[in-house]
Scaffold this motif. Structure first.
Motif, PDB file in Angstrom:
ATOM      1  N   ILE A  77       0.716  -1.157   0.026  1.00  0.00           N
ATOM      2  CA  ILE A  77       0.020   0.155  -0.009  1.00  0.00           C
ATOM      3  C   ILE A  77       0.730   1.351   0.064  1.00  0.00           C
ATOM      4  O   ILE A  77       0.870   2.336  -0.645  1.00  0.00           O
ATOM      5  CB  ILE A  77      -1.009   0.034   1.316  1.00  0.00           C
ATOM      6  CG1 ILE A  77      -1.807  -1.085   1.166  1.00  0.00           C
ATOM      7  CG2 ILE A  77      -1.635   1.396   1.195  1.00  0.00           C
ATOM      8  CD1 ILE A  77      -2.600  -1.335   2.349  1.00  0.00           C
ATOM      9  N   ARG A  78       1.807   1.191   1.025  1.00  0.00           N
ATOM     10  CA  ARG A  78       2.780   2.260   0.941  1.00  0.00           C
ATOM     11  C   ARG A  78       3.477   2.692  -0.430  1.00  0.00           C
ATOM     12  O   ARG A  78       3.598   3.718  -0.860  1.00  0.00           O
ATOM     13  CB  ARG A  78       3.860   2.368   1.955  1.00  0.00           C
ATOM     14  CG  ARG A  78       3.270   2.268   3.288  1.00  0.00           C
ATOM     15  CD  ARG A  78       4.512   2.318   4.447  1.00  0.00           C
ATOM     16  NE  ARG A  78       5.400   3.045   4.246  1.00  0.00           N
ATOM     17  CZ  ARG A  78       6.720   3.233   4.955  1.00  0.00           C
ATOM     18  NH1 ARG A  78       6.948   2.237   5.696  1.00  0.00           N
ATOM     19  NH2 ARG A  78       7.290   4.080   4.568  1.00  0.00           N
ATOM     20  N   GLU A  79       3.792   1.296  -1.332  1.00  0.00           N
ATOM     21  CA  GLU A  79       4.407   1.909  -2.510  1.00  0.00           C
ATOM     22  C   GLU A  79       3.427   2.237  -3.512  1.00  0.00           C
ATOM     23  O   GLU A  79       3.906   3.299  -4.362  1.00  0.00           O
ATOM     24  CB  GLU A  79       4.971   0.450  -2.913  1.00  0.00           C
ATOM     25  CG  GLU A  79       6.193  -0.123  -2.389  1.00  0.00           C
ATOM     26  CD  GLU A  79       6.409  -1.394  -2.836  1.00  0.00           C
ATOM     27  OE1 GLU A  79       7.804  -1.785  -2.944  1.00  0.00           O
ATOM     28  OE2 GLU A  79       5.833  -2.058  -3.334  1.00  0.00           O
ATOM     29  N   LEU A  80       2.099   1.832  -3.571  1.00  0.00           N
ATOM     30  CA  LEU A  80       0.970   2.182  -4.329  1.00  0.00           C
ATOM     31  C   LEU A  80       0.918   4.036  -3.967  1.00  0.00           C
ATOM     32  O   LEU A  80       0.555   4.733  -4.814  1.00  0.00           O
ATOM     33  CB  LEU A  80      -0.206   1.691  -4.024  1.00  0.00           C
ATOM     34  CG  LEU A  80      -0.145   0.181  -4.551  1.00  0.00           C
ATOM     35  CD1 LEU A  80      -1.422  -0.435  -4.330  1.00  0.00           C
ATOM     36  CD2 LEU A  80       0.111   0.232  -6.209  1.00  0.00           C
ATOM     37  N   VAL A  81       1.152   4.488  -2.736  1.00  0.00           N
ATOM     38  CA  VAL A  81       0.652   5.637  -2.216  1.00  0.00           C
ATOM     39  C   VAL A  81       2.106   6.508  -2.362  1.00  0.00           C
ATOM     40  O   VAL A  81       1.998   7.533  -3.309  1.00  0.00           O
ATOM     41  CB  VAL A  81       0.212   5.844  -0.794  1.00  0.00           C
ATOM     42  CG1 VAL A  81       0.059   7.265  -0.481  1.00  0.00           C
ATOM     43  CG2 VAL A  81      -1.191   5.117  -0.859  1.00  0.00           C
ATOM     44  N   GLU A  82       3.026   6.081  -1.821  1.00  0.00           N
ATOM     45  CA  GLU A  82       4.242   6.940  -1.677  1.00  0.00           C
ATOM     46  C   GLU A  82       4.998   7.340  -2.877  1.00  0.00           C
ATOM     47  O   GLU A  82       5.493   8.405  -3.180  1.00  0.00           O
ATOM     48  CB  GLU A  82       5.047   6.362  -0.725  1.00  0.00           C
ATOM     49  CG  GLU A  82       4.485   6.577   1.043  1.00  0.00           C
ATOM     50  CD  GLU A  82       5.245   6.098   1.936  1.00  0.00           C
ATOM     51  OE1 GLU A  82       6.512   6.756   2.015  1.00  0.00           O
ATOM     52  OE2 GLU A  82       5.042   5.164   2.682  1.00  0.00           O
ATOM     53  N   VAL A  83       5.280   6.382  -3.834  1.00  0.00           N
ATOM     54  CA  VAL A  83       6.099   6.299  -5.044  1.00  0.00           C
ATOM     55  C   VAL A  83       5.674   7.216  -6.012  1.00  0.00           C
ATOM     56  O   VAL A  83       6.142   8.194  -6.320  1.00  0.00           O
ATOM     57  CB  VAL A  83       6.102   5.100  -5.719  1.00  0.00           C
ATOM     58  CG1 VAL A  83       6.900   5.078  -6.965  1.00  0.00           C
ATOM     59  CG2 VAL A  83       7.060   4.119  -5.112  1.00  0.00           C
ATOM     60  N   PRO A  84       4.316   7.386  -6.122  1.00  0.00           N
ATOM     61  CA  PRO A  84       3.773   8.361  -7.514  1.00  0.00           C
ATOM     62  C   PRO A  84       3.651   9.805  -6.440  1.00  0.00           C
ATOM     63  O   PRO A  84       3.739  10.783  -7.262  1.00  0.00           O
ATOM     64  CB  PRO A  84       2.352   7.748  -7.745  1.00  0.00           C
ATOM     65  CG  PRO A  84       1.993   6.901  -6.642  1.00  0.00           C
ATOM     66  CD  PRO A  84       3.333   6.299  -6.103  1.00  0.00           C
ATOM     67  N   THR A  85       3.397   9.686  -5.403  1.00  0.00           N
ATOM     68  CA  THR A  85       3.321  11.070  -4.380  1.00  0.00           C
ATOM     69  C   THR A  85       4.628  11.811  -4.639  1.00  0.00           C
ATOM     70  O   THR A  85       4.776  13.084  -4.730  1.00  0.00           O
ATOM     71  CB  THR A  85       2.664  10.819  -3.041  1.00  0.00           C
ATOM     72  OG1 THR A  85       1.441  10.244  -3.187  1.00  0.00           O
ATOM     73  CG2 THR A  85       2.529  12.042  -2.523  1.00  0.00           C
TER      74      THR A  85
END
Length: 243
Positions: free
Chosen positions: A99-107
Motif C-alpha cells: 500500500i505504501r508503494e502504491l501511495v508514496e512512490v507516485p506522490t
C-alpha cells in the motif's frame, strides 16, 4: 442567539473540558514513536498508570492516546488489564508495504514536479538531524526525525489525508528490525542518504525521486527480513533507509 443575560453570544461549551491539546498531542506522538522504535514491544501489555508515571503526566492523556492508537490499529484494549501492542505477521507487513508503494512512490514523483526551492531547502535540517541522531544512537529521536522528514515531503503534494494515512501505516509497520540494528550499533551504517532525495526534488527529477522511494521501501523489507545489516555499495547511494 441570546444567552439570556444581556443578549450576547453564548460562550462555546464543547472543547472546554479535558487536558490541554498540547499535552494530549505530545503523549500520542511519544507513544507512537516508542512503538515504532520498539521501546514498547509488540505483544507486551502496558497499563495507563505505569506509562503515565514514565511520561510524568496523569493517566488521562495516556488513556486518550491509547484510544487513538487503538483506532489506528497499533494497540488493542484488554479489559481490566491495559493495552497490548499489536504484533503483525509477515503477510500483514508485506500488505502494508505494498500500500505504501502504491501511495508514496507516485506522490514523491508529484512532489518533484511541485516543490519549490524554498520547500526543499527547508527540509535539509531534518535530513541532517536524521544522520546526527543515527550516528549518536538516539533511536527514538531518529524515528521522530525520519517520520517528520518523510511526511513533510509528502505534504508538499497538498493531500493531508494521504499524509495521515502514510503516518498510520508507518506506525503499524514499526520497522521490527530497527531495534536490533540500534542495539548492535549498526544503525548509522544503514541510514539512507536523505539529502539525495532532496537533490532529486530540487532538480524536479520525478522518475529519479520515484526510483529512490522504491529502493527506500525495498530496504524496509530487508530490515524486516533481517537483511538490513548490509551496507549498500557507493554506486548505489540512497538505497538503505529506516522507513
Amino acid at each position: 442567539m441570546s444567552d439570556g443575560a444581556g443578549g450576547g453570544r453564548r460562550s462555546p461549551v464543547l472543547g472546554s473540558l479535558g487536558m490541554p491539546d498540547s499535552i494530549r498531542a505530545r503523549v500520542l506522538v511519544t507513544l507512537r514513536e516508542a512503538m515504532v522504535a520498539g521501546e514498547l514491544e509488540p505483544g507486551a501489555i502496558y497499563s495507563a498508570p505505569a506509562l503515565a508515571q514514565r511520561l510524568g503526566v496523569s493517566a488521562t492523556p495516556v488513556r486518550e492516546a491509547m484510544m487513538e492508537l487503538t483506532r489506528e490499529g497499533l494497540v488493542e484494549t484488554l479489559r481490566h488489564r491495559g493495552y497490548r501492542v499489536v504484533a503483525l505477521g509477515d503477510v500483514a507487513l508485506e500488505e502494508i508495504l505494498q500500500i505504501r508503494e502504491l501511495v508514496e512512490v507516485p506522490t514523491v514523483g508529484r512532489v518533484a514536479a511541485l516543490a519549490t526551492a524554498a520547500q526543499v531547502e527547508a527540509l535539509r535540517p531534518l535530513a541532517d538531524r536524521i544522520d546526527a541522531t543515527a550516528a549518536a544512537g538516539e533511536l527514538q529521536a531518529f524515528v521522530a526525525a525520519d517520520t517528520t522528514f518523510h511526511t513533510e515531503v509528502l505534504a508538499i503534494a497538498g493531500n493531508e489525508r494521504l499524509v495521515e494515512e502514510v503516518r498510520r501505516l508507518r506506525g503499524m509497520s514499526r520497522l521490527l528490525g530497527l531495534q536490533k540494528l540500534h542495539e548492535e550499533g549498526r544503525l548509522a551504517a544503514t541510514i539512507c542518504e536523505h539529502h539525495e532525495l532532496l537533490d532529486l526534488l530540487a532538480a524536479a527529477d520525478a522518475p529519479g525521486a520515484e526510483a529512490w522511494m522504491r529502493r527506500h521501501l525495498q530496504h524496509v523489507r530487508d530490515i524486516w527480513s533481517g537483511r538490513g545489516d548490509a551496507v549498500s555499495e557507493p554506486a548505489d547511494r540512497g538505497t538503505v533507509g529506516a522507513g
